[in-house]
Design a protein around this motif. Structure first.
Motif, PDB file in Angstrom:
ATOM      1  N   GLY A   1       0.837  -1.118   0.075  1.00 19.86           N
ATOM      2  CA  GLY A   1       0.065  -0.014   0.004  1.00 19.86           C
ATOM      3  C   GLY A   1       0.907   1.259   0.006  1.00 19.86           C
TER       4      GLY A   1
ATOM      5  N   GLU B   1      -2.485   3.088  -7.249  1.00 19.20           N
ATOM      6  CA  GLU B   1      -3.479   3.838  -6.349  1.00 19.20           C
ATOM      7  C   GLU B   1      -3.619   2.900  -5.265  1.00 19.20           C
ATOM      8  OE1 GLU B   1      -5.460   7.219  -7.809  1.00 19.20           O
ATOM      9  OE2 GLU B   1      -6.025   6.030  -9.498  1.00 19.20           O
ATOM     10  N   ALA B   2      -3.792   3.567  -4.146  1.00 17.88           N
ATOM     11  CA  ALA B   2      -4.005   2.736  -2.902  1.00 17.88           C
ATOM     12  C   ALA B   2      -5.458   3.058  -2.358  1.00 17.88           C
ATOM     13  CB  ALA B   2      -3.125   3.269  -1.875  1.00 17.88           C
TER      14      ALA B   2
ATOM     15  N   SER C   1     -13.938   2.241  -3.431  1.00 19.26           N
ATOM     16  CA  SER C   1     -13.491   2.881  -4.624  1.00 19.26           C
ATOM     17  C   SER C   1     -12.470   3.916  -4.709  1.00 19.26           C
ATOM     18  CB  SER C   1     -14.906   3.168  -5.399  1.00 19.26           C
ATOM     19  OG  SER C   1     -15.762   3.791  -4.621  1.00 19.26           O
ATOM     20  N   PHE C   2     -12.235   4.680  -3.433  1.00 22.45           N
ATOM     21  CA  PHE C   2     -11.588   5.875  -3.670  1.00 22.45           C
ATOM     22  C   PHE C   2     -10.217   5.693  -2.719  1.00 22.45           C
ATOM     23  CE2 PHE C   2     -14.646   6.398  -0.341  1.00 22.45           C
ATOM     24  CZ  PHE C   2     -13.845   6.395   0.786  1.00 22.45           C
ATOM     25  N   ASN C   3      -9.167   6.659  -3.324  1.00 21.47           N
ATOM     26  CA  ASN C   3      -7.958   6.500  -2.471  1.00 21.47           C
ATOM     27  C   ASN C   3      -8.172   6.713  -0.922  1.00 21.47           C
ATOM     28  OD1 ASN C   3      -7.517   6.904  -5.442  1.00 21.47           O
ATOM     29  ND2 ASN C   3      -5.382   7.501  -4.900  1.00 21.47           N
ATOM     30  N   ASN C   4      -7.402   5.905  -0.346  1.00 24.69           N
ATOM     31  CA  ASN C   4      -7.557   5.782   1.072  1.00 24.69           C
ATOM     32  C   ASN C   4      -6.366   5.058   1.819  1.00 24.69           C
ATOM     33  OD1 ASN C   4      -8.582   5.317   3.619  1.00 24.69           O
ATOM     34  ND2 ASN C   4     -10.451   4.319   2.797  1.00 24.69           N
ATOM     35  N   PHE C   5      -5.768   5.693   2.658  1.00 22.21           N
ATOM     36  CA  PHE C   5      -4.717   5.044   3.613  1.00 22.21           C
ATOM     37  C   PHE C   5      -5.202   4.863   4.914  1.00 22.21           C
ATOM     38  CE2 PHE C   5      -2.531   7.011  -0.203  1.00 22.21           C
ATOM     39  CZ  PHE C   5      -1.487   6.114  -0.274  1.00 22.21           C
ATOM     40  N   THR C   6      -6.293   4.939   5.343  1.00 22.56           N
ATOM     41  CA  THR C   6      -6.702   4.693   6.752  1.00 22.56           C
ATOM     42  C   THR C   6      -6.940   3.311   7.241  1.00 22.56           C
ATOM     43  OG1 THR C   6      -9.043   4.897   6.278  1.00 22.56           O
ATOM     44  CG2 THR C   6      -7.888   6.862   6.427  1.00 22.56           C
TER      45      THR C   6
ATOM     46  N   PRO D   1     -16.529   7.788  -7.678  1.00 25.77           N
ATOM     47  CA  PRO D   1     -15.355   8.264  -7.696  1.00 25.77           C
ATOM     48  C   PRO D   1     -14.622   8.348  -9.097  1.00 25.77           C
ATOM     49  CG  PRO D   1     -15.330   6.392  -6.561  1.00 25.77           C
ATOM     50  CD  PRO D   1     -16.609   6.436  -6.958  1.00 25.77           C
TER      51      PRO D   1
ATOM     52  N   ASN E   1      -1.357   9.300  -6.161  1.00 21.60           N
ATOM     53  CA  ASN E   1      -1.770   8.670  -5.195  1.00 21.60           C
ATOM     54  C   ASN E   1      -0.953   9.192  -3.629  1.00 21.60           C
ATOM     55  OD1 ASN E   1      -2.633   6.277  -3.753  1.00 21.60           O
ATOM     56  ND2 ASN E   1      -0.758   5.282  -4.274  1.00 21.60           N
TER      57      ASN E   1
ATOM     58  N   ARG F   1      -9.500  16.471  -0.639  1.00 25.70           N
ATOM     59  CA  ARG F   1      -9.717  15.443   0.474  1.00 25.70           C
ATOM     60  C   ARG F   1      -8.268  14.928   0.944  1.00 25.70           C
ATOM     61  NH1 ARG F   1     -10.961  10.260   0.773  1.00 25.70           N
ATOM     62  NH2 ARG F   1     -10.048   9.795  -1.260  1.00 25.70           N
TER      63      ARG F   1
ATOM     64  N   THR G   1      -6.218  12.043   2.096  1.00 29.71           N
ATOM     65  CA  THR G   1      -6.412  10.209   2.146  1.00 29.71           C
ATOM     66  C   THR G   1      -6.087   9.603   3.357  1.00 29.71           C
ATOM     67  OG1 THR G   1      -4.137  10.224   1.051  1.00 29.71           O
ATOM     68  CG2 THR G   1      -6.238  10.299  -0.381  1.00 29.71           C
TER      69      THR G   1
END
Ligand SMILES: Cc1cc2nc3c(=O)[nH]c(=O)nc-3n(C[C@H](O)[C@H](O)[C@H](O)COP(=O)(O)OP(=O)(O)OC[C@H]3O[C@@H](n4cnc5c(N)ncnc54)[C@H](O)[C@@H]3O)c2cc1C
Ligand SMILES: [Zn+2]
Lengths: 415, 107
Positions: free
Chosen positions: A238, A254-255, A299-304, B20, B47, B70, B72
């Protein structure tokens, strides 16, 4: 390293278990190494292991910002299969699957590989044609899979409702040698074997920068100071984009978050792995009795490392139609991992713009099954500086040249 | 749950109402451009772990594309704005700088 065996258990039983040694050492970093692997997930540890085993390179450090196996390796739903459509994918995943068969013996560590069989349900006519095509392709590739009809599916999985009103089961692709393994044990087994070869696994040490000179990496800046190296392997799933940026290049990655969940434990009720790609859901039963369930990515970029609730709802809604008996089960835990998705949804094992730096990433939602094969191929790439047959098609120059390995269309959901 | 305000119809839409569209403000390269430019337009993505600019579509609302700023890493939303811009508008940039002083600005 003291070997695990029935005699060791007997010996330790007699002396009150006082003789077990730590599975791996936790050393401070040396000033420099022949190879540094960033990322102690399954792929990073397997890369280090096969560098030692296949190429005799043991002056190696594996650097991990958290704890080993704490990334996607310890968060996945452990499906192992190799029924891919394209030749390069079938080759590397089948190599991995076949290495899994003897991995416990090889590592002297029980990874609980369970080749219980894997079903991919066809619930639309499009899927029927798609999986029949995959079965034919697998036949040519030497990967053992077969097509079975709905009655046979019902016989294998009695709890399945094959007459669902929206998504009836029209048949399935069966890979009898597919199955699951214990995810943590895969990481721990490789870590123990690496440590036994004299490699350093350095946890709680984050790589913050990559130092290079004249197009060659000289070392990495970490939270434990600078560590020099002759070669660098980036294997961070990731966070591939972040580490690649430190090294000065950008990836077609993309993550996004992928979630999974487990139910309360119940008596044994399903002894194969079932994947239903049209409805984006899959399920197997763990040794503890929990149903292990997963679906599609957010579906969206997310690092959480957490995903959206409505995806879980979608997954369960679909699975309840196919497995009505799960409708009253309580779900115990839910979690997420950050998966690295490439432009063609296939992995990258590649040289980089820096001559002595190599990258392994892009396994996305489906790389647990690939760990031994990927480590095997990556070790060859790092040791020789050029990819061998298994890695050759996975270079990242394929995006420039338009040589995609298009499994996303073939696999739908790819776990 | 992610909630974005559609800049066209003003509806505060939650994510099941939206689709998205990934990275915003991509510079398009077509026939005649270099392989590097075409590849980076098609595939190479920022990214970032942090401030990100994205395309979103209000699919189950007015149906229009808009852009959102936003984070991420925390899922904090800094604001949304119409799609007819080639870079983030100054008020959005100011809001991000106020919330993220260490942010290096739009690149
Ligand atoms: C919910 C879920 C279900 C899945 N189900 C399946 C499945 O059923 N079957 C399957 O085959 N695959 C599955 N996968 C995919 C699989 O988990 C991954 O492809 C695989 O584990 C990736 O392994 P890895 O070693 O590359 O990454 P990871 O295990 O994520 O390891 C990467 C490591 O790098 C470390 N790192 C990152 N940045 C740095 C830094 N700067 N410095 C130091 N260390 C760093 C991280 O902390 C991490 O430990 C699933 C994934 C998820 C999230
Ligand atoms: Zn709208």
């Amino acid at each position: 390293m003291k070997r695990y065996s029935v005699f060791a258990i007997a010996r330790e039983a007699l002396r009150h278990h006082t003789g077990w040694e730590r599975a791996w050492a936790s050393p401070e970093p040396k000033p420099s190494y022949d190879v540094i692997v960033i990322g102690a997930g399954g792929h990073g540890l397997a890369t280090a292991y096969y560098l030692g085993k296949n190429f005799g390179i043991t002056n190696v450090a594996v650097i991990e910002k958290g704890w080993l196996g704490g990334g996607n390796t310890g968060r996945n739903t452990t499906i192992i299969r190799s029924n891919y459509l394209q030749d390069p994918s079938a080759a590397i995943y089948e190599k991995a699957r076949s290495l899994y068969e003897t991995l416990s013996q090889d590592l002297n560590y029980n990874v609980m590989f369970s080749p219980r069989g894997l079903l991919m349900l066809a619930q639309t006519h499009h899927e029927v044609r798609g999986y029949m095509r995959t079965v034919h392709a697998n036949l040519l590739q030497g990967v053992e899979t077969e097509w079975i009809g709905p009655e046979q599916v019902k016989r294998l999985v009695p709890i399945m409702n094959i007459h669902g009103p929206r998504y009836p089961v029209l048949g399935a692709l069966l890979q009898k040698r597919g199955g699951t393994a214990r995810h943590d044990a895969v990481a721990w087994g490789y870590a123990r074997a690496c440590s036994a070869m004299g490699m350093d696994i350095i946890q709680q040490c984050e790589v913050k920068g990559v130092r290079s000179e004249g197009g060659l990496v000289t070392g990495v800046e970490t939270t434990k100071g600078f560590i020099g190296t002759k070669k660098l392997a980036i294997v961070v799933a990731g966070h591939s984009g972040q580490v690649a940026e430190m090294a000065g290049f950008r990836l077609p990655v993309e993550a996004v978050a992928l979630q999974a969940l487990v139910s309360e434990p119940v008596k044994p009720c399903i002894d194969v792995v079932v994947m239903a790609n049209t409805v984006h859901g899959y399920m197997s039963q763990s040794d503890k009795g929990e149903l292990v369930i997963g679906g599609g990515t957010d579906s969206f970029n997310n690092f959480t490392q957490r995903g959206s609730f409505h995806h879980i709802e979608e997954t369960l809604r679909a699975l309840v139609e196919t497995f009505p008996i799960i409708s009253r089960l309580k779900m115990l835990r839910q979690w997420g991992g950050i998966v690295d998705m490439t432009g063609d949804r296939s992995p990258i094992l590649s040289k980089t713009p820096l001559g002595n730096c190599f990258i392994n990433c892009g396994w996305g939602t489906g790389g647990f099954k690939a760990i031994p094969g990927s480590g095997w191929a990556m070790a060859e790439l790092v040791a020789k500086g050029e990819p061998g047959a298994l890695a050759a098609e996975f270079g990242m120059d394929r995006f420039r040249e338009g040589r995609f390995i298009d499994e996303s269309v073939a696999a739908g959901v790819a776990h | 749950m992610l909630i974005l305000e559609c800049p066209y119809c003003g509806v505060k839409a939650e994510e099941t109402e939206l689709s998205p569209g990934h990275e915003a403000h991509l510079k398009r390269f077509g026939p005649g451009s270099s392989d590097e430019d075409f590849e980076s337009y098609m595939f190479a993505r920022k990214n970032p772990k942090g401030v990100h600019f994205e395309r979103w579509r209000h699919s189950y609302g007015c149906g229009k594309w808009f852009l959102a700023a936003r984070c991420t890493a925390t899922l904090e939303v800094f604001g949304t704005y119409p799609a007819q811009t080639s870079e983030p508008p100054p008020d959005i940039v100011a809001r991000i700088k106020a919330r993220r002083p260490e942010w290096e600005g739009y690149k």
